[in-house]
Design an enzyme around this catalytic site. Structure first.
Site, PDB file in Angstrom:
ATOM      1  N   CYS A 141      90.130 -12.925 -31.695  1.00 15.95           N
ATOM      2  CA  CYS A 141      89.112 -12.248 -32.507  1.00 15.95           C
ATOM      3  C   CYS A 141      89.065 -12.741 -33.954  1.00 15.95           C
ATOM      4  O   CYS A 141      88.069 -12.528 -34.641  1.00 15.95           O
ATOM      5  CB  CYS A 141      89.351 -10.745 -32.510  1.00 15.95           C
ATOM      6  SG  CYS A 141      89.325  -9.996 -30.870  1.00 15.95           S
ATOM      7  N   CYS A 151      92.150  -7.078 -36.415  1.00 14.71           N
ATOM      8  CA  CYS A 151      93.212  -7.095 -35.420  1.00 14.71           C
ATOM      9  C   CYS A 151      92.936  -8.249 -34.459  1.00 14.71           C
ATOM     10  O   CYS A 151      91.799  -8.723 -34.352  1.00 14.71           O
ATOM     11  CB  CYS A 151      93.269  -5.777 -34.657  1.00 14.71           C
ATOM     12  SG  CYS A 151      91.765  -5.339 -33.756  1.00 14.71           S
ATOM     13  N   HIS A 159      80.599  -7.327 -31.675  1.00 10.86           N
ATOM     14  CA  HIS A 159      81.760  -8.139 -32.043  1.00 10.86           C
ATOM     15  C   HIS A 159      81.754  -9.439 -31.232  1.00 10.86           C
ATOM     16  O   HIS A 159      82.387  -9.532 -30.188  1.00 10.86           O
ATOM     17  CB  HIS A 159      83.016  -7.308 -31.773  1.00 10.86           C
ATOM     18  CG  HIS A 159      84.320  -8.002 -31.953  1.00 10.86           C
ATOM     19  ND1 HIS A 159      84.493  -9.127 -32.752  1.00 10.86           N
ATOM     20  CD2 HIS A 159      85.556  -7.728 -31.432  1.00 10.86           C
ATOM     21  CE1 HIS A 159      85.776  -9.494 -32.718  1.00 10.86           C
ATOM     22  NE2 HIS A 159      86.432  -8.679 -31.915  1.00 10.86           N
TER      23      HIS A 159
END
Length: 403
Positions: A91, A389, A359
């Site tokens: 991510c 995160c 996202h």
């Protein structure tokens, strides 16, 4: 060392990451190339203008494999003498691309870089690369692997966040995102996506659900309850790691978790000499960056230790920051960040976040850096921190300050 500056930042709108999403027919290559072309055109770059293109994406298989960064250069109007580097920190891939580029500039390894990332989640599904951390028992068993949704519910259980807390945060994300779009706060950075004939495909984030309220979210079933509780469930794995917890409170669902979307973003980074050469004015300095490894089971707590690390390294405190962007992978991630540092929500994700907007894994880090910069400029503020995160237990952070 040489300072590294942000000269430009842009992103595509985020399309729903499914077959009926507006961007579903656009390849990762073409979306990336459109971002590169826009940065070239907006900043009147020519020839071997930048040292490298550093491009992140989390699922590096199929059309997103094979060093997509270099392929995107070849598919764009950039000079073919510019190479490309594909990276993967899940991510945080887009943020790590920006941080790596900035550190290269600081070290004198080239004056300018384009950094960012892409993820076409509707075309290249998450986990389709068969990550060893999840499927290889020699690692998964020793690390007490659980899926990310279970990890988010562990955070909620460990730190005392209720379903109402998570849902209220999600409602506010939706409200803030709508207000930001209505006020034109994203206009400077949005690159409308066009087809091969130059016709518009998408010019606005598609995942938003204006009008979301506590009642509509309350009707949704927890997404990870069955995955955790049905025997043999992942809750048992988690409770072996955290025996002080009597049970896992499953509070997360599609409405208070990040949206699955398609999207890309890019940032133009360079030294002072780079800006002088191309007649560009720097918008911000990348003051510091950091990354860290964390507990791989609870997995998503990374923004807290990586922020603690970057504060220690810079001698700063949470009170020194005007704004924060904390990726809304799940509500509990941001709730924990605010709890840990005593930061009020009025300084965090002020224009909404991934719960409302989505996202796109490899692009999000670059997106939130650009969003943070735009809002600092709009408010005439100075310093901001962006953090995410990261799967497998990691965290990444970047501090920017306007110049």
């Amino acid at each position: 060392m040489t300072d590294a500056y942000i000269y430009d930042a842009l992103r595509t709108p985020r399309g729903k990451g499914r077959k009926d999403g507006a961007l579903h027919e656009v390849t990762s290559l073409r979306l990336s190339a459109q971002v590169l072309d826009a940065l070239k055109t907006r900043n009147a770059l020519e020839g071997h203008a930048v040292e490298d293109v550093i491009w992140g994406n989390a699922t590096q298989v199929g059309e997103q494999g094979g060093c997509l960064a270099r392929t995107a250069v070849l598919g764009s109007d950039l000079d073919q003498s510019i190479p490309g580097l594909s990276i993967n920190r899940f991510c945080a891939s887009g943020m790590e691309a920006v941080n790596l580029a900035a550190n290269q500039v600081r070290a004198g390894a080239g004056e300018g870089y384009i950094a960012g990332g892409v993820e076409m989640m509707g075309r290249v599904p998450m986990s389709s690369d068969g990550a060893a951390v999840a499927v290889d028992p020699t690692v998964a068993m020793d690390s007490y692997f659980v899926p990310q949704g279970i990890a988010a519910d562990i955070i909620a259980t460990e730190y005392g966040f209720s379903r109402d807390d998570a849902d209220a945060f999600a409602v506010e994300s939706q409200n803030r995102a709508k207000a930001a779009w209505d006020a034109g706060r994203f206009d400077r950075s949005i690159l409308p996506v066009t087809d091969q004939n130059g016709l518009p495909i998408l010019d606005r984030d598609e995942h938003m659900r204006p009008g979301t309220d506590m009642q509509s979210l309350g009707a949704l079933k927890p997404s990870f309850k069955d995955q955790g509780e049905v025997m043999p469930g992942f809750d048992q794995v988690a409770l072996m790691k955290y025996p002080h917890l009597e049970a896992i409170n499953h509070i997360h669902h599609a409405g208070n978790s990040s949206g699955i979307v398609d999207g890309a973003a890019g940032v133009l980074i360079g030294s002072k000499a780079f800006g002088e050469k191309w007649g560009l004015t720097p918008r911000a300095r990348i003051k510091a960056s950091a990354k860290i490894g964390t507990d791989p089971t609870i997995m998503l707590t990374g923004p807290v230790p990586v922020t603690s690390k970057i504060l220690t390294e810079t001698g700063m405190t949470p009170q020194d920051f005007d704004l924060f962007e904390v990726n809304e992978a799940f509500s509990a991630v941001v709730l924990r960040f605010m709890q840990a540092f005593g930061v009020d929500h009025d300084r965090v994700n002020v224009n909404g976040g991934a719960i409302a907007l989505g996202h796109p894994l490899g692009a999000t880090g670059a997106i939130i850096i650009g969003t943070l910069l735009d809002e600092l400029e709009r408010r005439d503020k100075e310093v901001g921190l962006a953090t995410l995160c990261v799967a497998s237990g990691m965290g990444a952070a970047t501090i920017i300050e306007r110049v």
